[in-house]
Structure formats: C-alpha cells, structure tokens
Design an enzyme around this catalytic site. Structure first.
Site, PDB file in Angstrom:
ATOM      1  N   ASP A  59       7.299  -6.953 -26.723  1.00 46.22           N
ATOM      2  CA  ASP A  59       8.767  -6.971 -26.692  1.00 46.22           C
ATOM      3  C   ASP A  59       9.255  -5.724 -27.430  1.00 46.22           C
ATOM      4  OD1 ASP A  59      11.025  -9.614 -26.440  1.00 46.22           O
ATOM      5  OD2 ASP A  59      11.634  -7.639 -27.182  1.00 46.22           O
ATOM      6  N   LEU A  68      19.339 -16.470 -32.728  1.00 43.56           N
ATOM      7  CA  LEU A  68      18.810 -17.595 -33.513  1.00 43.56           C
ATOM      8  C   LEU A  68      19.203 -18.952 -32.926  1.00 43.56           C
ATOM      9  CD1 LEU A  68      19.353 -16.232 -37.132  1.00 43.56           C
ATOM     10  CD2 LEU A  68      17.352 -15.995 -35.651  1.00 43.56           C
ATOM     11  N   ARG A  70      18.596 -19.949 -30.083  1.00 42.55           N
ATOM     12  CA  ARG A  70      17.587 -20.429 -29.126  1.00 42.55           C
ATOM     13  C   ARG A  70      16.193 -19.865 -29.341  1.00 42.55           C
ATOM     14  NH1 ARG A  70      20.506 -16.433 -27.440  1.00 42.55           N
ATOM     15  NH2 ARG A  70      19.632 -14.696 -26.248  1.00 42.55           N
ATOM     16  N   ASN A 128      14.532  -9.466 -16.988  1.00 44.47           N
ATOM     17  CA  ASN A 128      15.031  -8.678 -15.857  1.00 44.47           C
ATOM     18  C   ASN A 128      13.967  -8.537 -14.770  1.00 44.47           C
ATOM     19  OD1 ASN A 128      13.763  -5.744 -16.035  1.00 44.47           O
ATOM     20  ND2 ASN A 128      14.080  -6.519 -18.099  1.00 44.47           N
ATOM     21  N   CYS A 187      21.985 -12.855 -20.719  1.00 39.14           N
ATOM     22  CA  CYS A 187      22.478 -14.026 -21.447  1.00 39.14           C
ATOM     23  C   CYS A 187      23.817 -13.728 -22.095  1.00 39.14           C
ATOM     24  CB  CYS A 187      21.497 -14.424 -22.533  1.00 39.14           C
ATOM     25  SG  CYS A 187      19.943 -14.996 -21.896  1.00 39.14           S
TER      26      CYS A 187
END
Ligand SMILES: [Zn+2]
Length: 255
Positions: A59, A68, A70, A128, A187
C-alpha cells in the site's frame, strides 16, 4: 507445530473442514495483500489469526483520521504513518511468529510481477480498476490465484479467479478492458459503512483460505469464477458465475 502453536490454532484444527493438515498448510502459506484499507485491514486480521505464515503487504497510502471509521488495524497513533508499515507493526504485535514484508509502494503493471512473486494467493482489496487489472494480469502470468474483494456502497463482491487455468475466468474476463485508466469512485465521494466493508474483508479472507486449502481439506473448494454479491441493505447474498472470455487480453491472447 509446537504445543503453543497447536493451542493457538486448536479451534481450526478441531474443525473437520480444516483439520491438522489444513492448519499446517495455512502455516506454510504466503498471501500477498494488495491495499491495506477497509478490506485489507480485516482480511489481514483473519489471515493472521488463521496463522498464514507469510504475509506481504502492499500500500502506498498513509493512515488518515477518516480511515479509522473502518480500517480496523489502525489507531489514532498511526495517523500519518504509511499503512503498510503500520499494518506490519500491528502484525508483529499480534503474532511475532508470522513473517511479514511491507512495501510502501503502489502496485503497477511495472512492478506487479516482482511484488507477487512466490504468493500462494493474492488478495486484492485495492480501490481502483487500473490496479486490479494490473494485479490480475500479473497473477495470470505468474500462475497465482487471485481473490478479489470489492465494495461499492452497500454492495460487496468477492470472487476467486484462476485465469491461468484453461477453463477458468480471470478478473479481466469479468470487467473487460475499459477500466485500465484510473476511474475509481472513491469512498470519499460515495461514503462507505465500516461494518459493511468489514464483512467484505472477512469474506475475502475466507475466500483466500479456500484457495490455500485446495486439495488439502474440504474447506478448500475455491469456487473459481463464482462471484458472490453481498447486498448490505437487504442483507442478502447471491452468486453468479463468470465465464472465461475467449477474447480476453489477460488470460487468452497472451501468445
Ligand atoms: Zn481473462
């Protein structure tokens, strides 16, 4: 396995669908997680809990306060830190016996082959299509199965792909070539419910375990090419079959 490891995984070992052989396989397995966000976080927790012996985390993002809600492995103290490194720190505290490699980088067409090398399965929870297609194509080339877990608002989609096998679809067979450019509905634009993405991440972890246990124990039915669609609003699950696209540029015309 040592007595303390046997004790740690006792609830798996006692399950006939996993058993001692299945647990031993999990311990010997290597899972590459792409995206350490809302899907990658719970997936990592369950894969680590299952004793998957080697985990590679990819990442390029840093933890933000709005994550935070989720992204369950991070705390307030992680804000500003690279997710892959914060996730590796979580893992080291959770179970130091597991081997972890963290890559603070974006996986692309250029580096994907190197980053997924040696994986028994790649779990893609990235945000994506361009990334997902690059990962899928690299998996097909390397002969590595792919667990794809994705979420759009209240609809989750989870599937195992074995596009390197002659009769099975790859992720590109499913979505086509139109999404190679960056085009994600993020999101931030659409909103996302923490518990919903957690459900998809846990479903993805279980799908990856099915791949790891193939040929070892009865849970090892990967259900290749079956797309499981979770509807969080109705609370329902349906499954559709993805056929191999005979024109697919990811798994067919690669000659
Ligand atoms: Zn394909």
């Amino acid at each position: 396995m040592t007595p303390d490891r046997l004790d740690r995984f006792a609830r798996h070992i006692v399950l006939p669908e996993v058993g001692a052989m299945g647990q031993a396989r999990l311990v010997q397995s290597h899972v590459v997680l792409v995206g350490m966000g809302g899907i990658g976080s719970p997936a990592l927790q369950y894969l680590a809990g299952a004793g998957v012996g080697r985990l590679t985390l990819i990442d390029d993002d840093v933890v933000e306060a709005s994550n935070l809600q989720r992204q369950t492995i991070y705390t307030q103290a992680d804000i500003g830190k690279p997710k892959a490194e914060a996730a590796a720190a979580w893992l080291a505290a959770f179970d130091p016996a597991l081997a972890v490699t963290a890559h603070v980088t974006r996986i692309t067409r250029d580096n994907a082959a190197e980053l997924i090398a040696g994986a028994d399965v790649v779990l893609d929870g990235s945000d994506n299509f361009a990334t997902r297609l690059a990962v899928s194509d690299a998996c097909v080339k390397a002969g590595v199965p792919l667990t794809s877990a994705a979420l759009g608002r209240f609809q989750g989609q989870v599937a195992n792909f074995a596009g390197h096998r002659p009769d099975h679809a790859c992720y590109r067979c499913f979505v086509g070539d139109a999404f190679d450019a960056e085009d994600c509905d993020t999101c931030a634009d659409q909103g996302v419910l923490g518990a919903m993405v957690g459900m998809v991440g846990a479903f993805g972890a279980m799908a990856a375990m099915r791949v790891l246990l193939e040929g070892v124990s009865t849970l090892g039915d990967p259900q290749w090419g079956q797309l499981h669609i979770l509807d969080g609003l109705k609370s329902s699950l349906r499954t559709m079959r993805i056929a191999k696209d005979t024109e697919c540029s990811g798994c067919i015309s690669d000659v």
